[in-house]
Design a protein around this motif. Structure first.
Motif, PDB file in Angstrom:
ATOM      1  N   HIS A   4      22.635  45.716  28.764  1.00 33.01           N
ATOM      2  CA  HIS A   4      23.389  45.015  29.802  1.00 33.01           C
ATOM      3  C   HIS A   4      22.488  44.059  30.569  1.00 33.01           C
ATOM      4  O   HIS A   4      22.928  43.428  31.510  1.00 33.01           O
ATOM      5  CB  HIS A   4      24.012  46.017  30.782  1.00 33.01           C
ATOM      6  N   LEU A   7      23.605  40.386  31.482  1.00 31.74           N
ATOM      7  CA  LEU A   7      24.540  40.306  32.589  1.00 31.74           C
ATOM      8  C   LEU A   7      23.787  40.393  33.914  1.00 31.74           C
ATOM      9  O   LEU A   7      24.028  39.623  34.838  1.00 31.74           O
ATOM     10  CB  LEU A   7      25.576  41.430  32.498  1.00 31.74           C
ATOM     11  N   GLU A  47      29.656  49.115  32.430  1.00 32.93           N
ATOM     12  CA  GLU A  47      30.031  47.709  32.540  1.00 32.93           C
ATOM     13  C   GLU A  47      30.962  47.476  33.731  1.00 32.93           C
ATOM     14  O   GLU A  47      30.807  46.506  34.467  1.00 32.93           O
ATOM     15  CB  GLU A  47      30.681  47.213  31.248  1.00 32.93           C
ATOM     16  N   GLN A  48      31.910  48.394  33.955  1.00 28.94           N
ATOM     17  CA  GLN A  48      32.792  48.278  35.111  1.00 28.94           C
ATOM     18  C   GLN A  48      31.991  48.360  36.412  1.00 28.94           C
ATOM     19  O   GLN A  48      32.235  47.615  37.357  1.00 28.94           O
ATOM     20  CB  GLN A  48      33.847  49.380  35.096  1.00 28.94           C
ATOM     21  N   GLU A  49      31.044  49.279  36.461  1.00 25.46           N
ATOM     22  CA  GLU A  49      30.227  49.433  37.665  1.00 25.46           C
ATOM     23  C   GLU A  49      29.355  48.193  37.896  1.00 25.46           C
ATOM     24  O   GLU A  49      29.192  47.755  39.035  1.00 25.46           O
ATOM     25  CB  GLU A  49      29.358  50.692  37.575  1.00 25.46           C
ATOM     26  N   ILE A  50      28.828  47.627  36.828  1.00 19.65           N
ATOM     27  CA  ILE A  50      28.024  46.406  36.961  1.00 19.65           C
ATOM     28  C   ILE A  50      28.889  45.275  37.496  1.00 19.65           C
ATOM     29  O   ILE A  50      28.490  44.564  38.414  1.00 19.65           O
ATOM     30  CB  ILE A  50      27.365  46.022  35.614  1.00 19.65           C
ATOM     31  N   HIS A  51      30.100  45.118  36.963  1.00 18.77           N
ATOM     32  CA  HIS A  51      30.981  44.055  37.438  1.00 18.77           C
ATOM     33  C   HIS A  51      31.356  44.267  38.910  1.00 18.77           C
ATOM     34  O   HIS A  51      31.432  43.301  39.674  1.00 18.77           O
ATOM     35  CB  HIS A  51      32.232  43.935  36.565  1.00 18.77           C
ATOM     36  N   VAL A  54      28.407  43.202  40.862  1.00 16.50           N
ATOM     37  CA  VAL A  54      28.300  41.738  40.841  1.00 16.50           C
ATOM     38  C   VAL A  54      29.239  41.146  41.889  1.00 16.50           C
ATOM     39  O   VAL A  54      28.856  40.250  42.643  1.00 16.50           O
ATOM     40  CB  VAL A  54      28.597  41.193  39.432  1.00 16.50           C
ATOM     41  N   LYS A  55      30.470  41.662  41.987  1.00 16.94           N
ATOM     42  CA  LYS A  55      31.408  41.180  43.002  1.00 16.94           C
ATOM     43  C   LYS A  55      30.840  41.386  44.400  1.00 16.94           C
ATOM     44  O   LYS A  55      30.923  40.506  45.258  1.00 16.94           O
ATOM     45  CB  LYS A  55      32.750  41.907  42.889  1.00 16.94           C
ATOM     46  N   GLN A  58      28.133  38.856  45.009  1.00 11.90           N
ATOM     47  CA  GLN A  58      28.686  37.525  45.243  1.00 11.90           C
ATOM     48  C   GLN A  58      29.227  37.406  46.663  1.00 11.90           C
ATOM     49  O   GLN A  58      28.968  36.417  47.354  1.00 11.90           O
ATOM     50  CB  GLN A  58      29.798  37.226  44.232  1.00 11.90           C
ATOM     51  N   GLN A 109      30.354  31.430  41.053  1.00 10.04           N
ATOM     52  CA  GLN A 109      30.266  32.782  41.613  1.00 10.04           C
ATOM     53  C   GLN A 109      30.683  32.779  43.084  1.00 10.04           C
ATOM     54  O   GLN A 109      31.380  33.679  43.541  1.00 10.04           O
ATOM     55  CB  GLN A 109      28.841  33.352  41.478  1.00 10.04           C
ATOM     56  N   LYS A 112      34.482  32.568  43.340  1.00  7.76           N
ATOM     57  CA  LYS A 112      35.100  33.874  43.078  1.00  7.76           C
ATOM     58  C   LYS A 112      34.979  34.784  44.294  1.00  7.76           C
ATOM     59  O   LYS A 112      35.916  35.492  44.643  1.00  7.76           O
ATOM     60  CB  LYS A 112      34.437  34.539  41.865  1.00  7.76           C
TER      61      LYS A 112
END
Length: 160
Positions: A4, A7, A47-51, A54-55, A58, A109, A112
């Motif tokens: 990962h 990302l 991957e969900q936790e990373i996203h 990331v939010k 941001q 970013q 978003k």
């Protein structure tokens, strides 16, 4: 371990992802982020936790940029409403910091994040006194009610 790292590399505040031992024979992952360690327990949801992280990054980035000056406007170079709001704020004597999302390296970013913070549409988004005031509708409403000038004074964006 699935890779990962690409990302994570797209966000400068993430230092790195490391494998960490857990109790027993299992292993997990941890992300180092701004001197904090976030352990990711369930390998299937990494991957969900990373996203999600990331939010958060941001939104944190936008909020920090919004606090860098008494008035900060997130805009796009082609947005005439953003230009009108900037002109209005400058007419009071304020000197806003402008971030043009379509020319900024992290603009997508940041856009978003503004949407996540409730800005619909995403631009213009105006911070006054380190607080997200909102978009063009909120600024125009404050101005019509005679409250924009007072807000700019309280934020030390202008002096009378």
């Amino acid at each position: 371990m699935q890779d990962h790292q690409p990302l994570l590399d797209s966000f400068p505040s993430f230092t790195r992802m490391i494998q960490v031992p857990y109790v027993g024979n299992s292993e997990g992952l941890a992300i180092l982020w701004d001197d904090a360690v976030f352990e990711l327990d369930d390998i299937s949801t990494i991957e969900q936790e990373i996203h999600a992280m990331v939010k958060l990054f941001q939104m944190d980035m936008v909020m920090k940029l919004g606090a860098t000056n008494a008035v900060v406007i997130f805009t796009k170079s082609s947005c005439c409403i953003s230009h009108s709001i900037e002109t209005l704020i400058r007419s009071f004597g304020a000197n806003p910091t402008i971030y043009e999302l379509d020319t900024h390296p992290n603009g997508k970013q940041m856009e978003k994040a503004l949407i996540e913070l409730g800005c619909q549409p995403s631009v213009p988004a105006i911070f006054i006194g380190k607080e997200l005031v909102g978009g063009a509708n909120e600024i125009m409403s404050l101005n019509v009610r005679g409250k924009l000038k007072q807000l700019l004074i309280r934020a030390n964006a202008i002096w009378v």
